[in-house]
Write a protein that holds these residues in place. Structure first.
Motif, short mmCIF file in Angstrom:
data_model
loop_
_atom_site.label_atom_id
_atom_site.label_comp_id
_atom_site.label_asym_id
_atom_site.label_seq_id
_atom_site.Cartn_x
_atom_site.Cartn_y
_atom_site.Cartn_z
N LYS A 3 0.83 -1.21 0.00
CA LYS A 3 0.00 0.00 0.00
C LYS A 3 0.86 1.26 0.00
CE LYS A 3 -4.19 -1.85 2.01
NZ LYS A 3 -5.29 -1.62 2.93
N GLU A 6 2.05 1.73 -3.50
CA GLU A 6 0.92 2.17 -4.31
C GLU A 6 0.65 3.66 -4.10
OE1 GLU A 6 -2.28 -0.44 -3.25
OE2 GLU A 6 -1.48 -2.11 -4.41
N LYS A 7 0.73 4.11 -2.86
CA LYS A 7 0.51 5.53 -2.54
C LYS A 7 1.58 6.39 -3.20
CE LYS A 7 -1.24 9.03 -0.25
NZ LYS A 7 -2.54 9.60 -0.55
N GLY A 9 3.27 5.66 -5.92
CA GLY A 9 2.97 5.65 -7.35
C GLY A 9 1.84 6.59 -7.70
N LYS A 10 0.81 6.62 -6.88
CA LYS A 10 -0.33 7.51 -7.13
C LYS A 10 0.10 8.97 -7.06
CE LYS A 10 -4.84 8.81 -5.39
NZ LYS A 10 -5.74 8.80 -4.26
N LEU A 11 0.89 9.32 -6.05
CA LEU A 11 1.36 10.70 -5.92
C LEU A 11 2.26 11.09 -7.08
CD1 LEU A 11 2.09 10.74 -2.08
CD2 LEU A 11 0.28 12.01 -3.27
N CYS A 13 2.11 9.85 -10.12
CA CYS A 13 1.24 10.01 -11.29
C CYS A 13 0.55 11.37 -11.30
CB CYS A 13 0.19 8.90 -11.34
SG CYS A 13 0.87 7.31 -11.84
N GLU A 14 0.35 11.92 -10.10
CA GLU A 14 -0.25 13.25 -9.98
C GLU A 14 0.81 14.35 -10.08
OE1 GLU A 14 -2.23 13.08 -6.19
OE2 GLU A 14 -3.74 11.66 -6.91
#
Length: 104
Positions: A3, A6-7, A9-11, A13-14
């Motif tokens: 997790k 994943e967090k 990676g999400k940041l 991507c933003e």
């Protein structure tokens, strides 16, 4: 850890600037706070998420201020708070005034 990654990676991507401590599972957006946090570890690799990094070991949980060693991140973090062995300032609000206090 999944997790946490994943967090990150999400940041990313933003298009957000992300620095992280893979030992403590903390994500930083401020370079100064990140460096201050990493200095709390007695030794650390340049990138604790690099392919060569094999996860935390006992040296990861040694306090850089008193050399006390711990077996996991929670005990290590508890130590830095309890004995005020943090290089990161805490914000204290008193009567509407904001003050920074170092926990060392």
């Amino acid at each position: 850890m999944k997790k946490f990654l994943e967090k990150i990676g999400k940041l990313q991507c933003e298009n957000k600037f992300v620095m992280c401590c893979g030992k403590c599972l903390i994500i930083f957006s401020d370079a100064i706070l990140y460096r201050m946090h990493m200095a709390m570890h007695s030794s650390y690799p340049l990138s604790d998420l690099s392919p060569e990094y094999n996860g935390p070991n006992s040296a990861d949980w040694q306090c850089s201020m008193c050399s006390r060693q711990y077996s996991n991140r929670l005990d290590f973090q508890h130590h830095t708070i309890k004995y005020k062995h943090s290089l990161i300032p805490r914000i204290v609000v008193s009567n509407g005034n904001v003050n920074k206090e170092f926990m060392s």
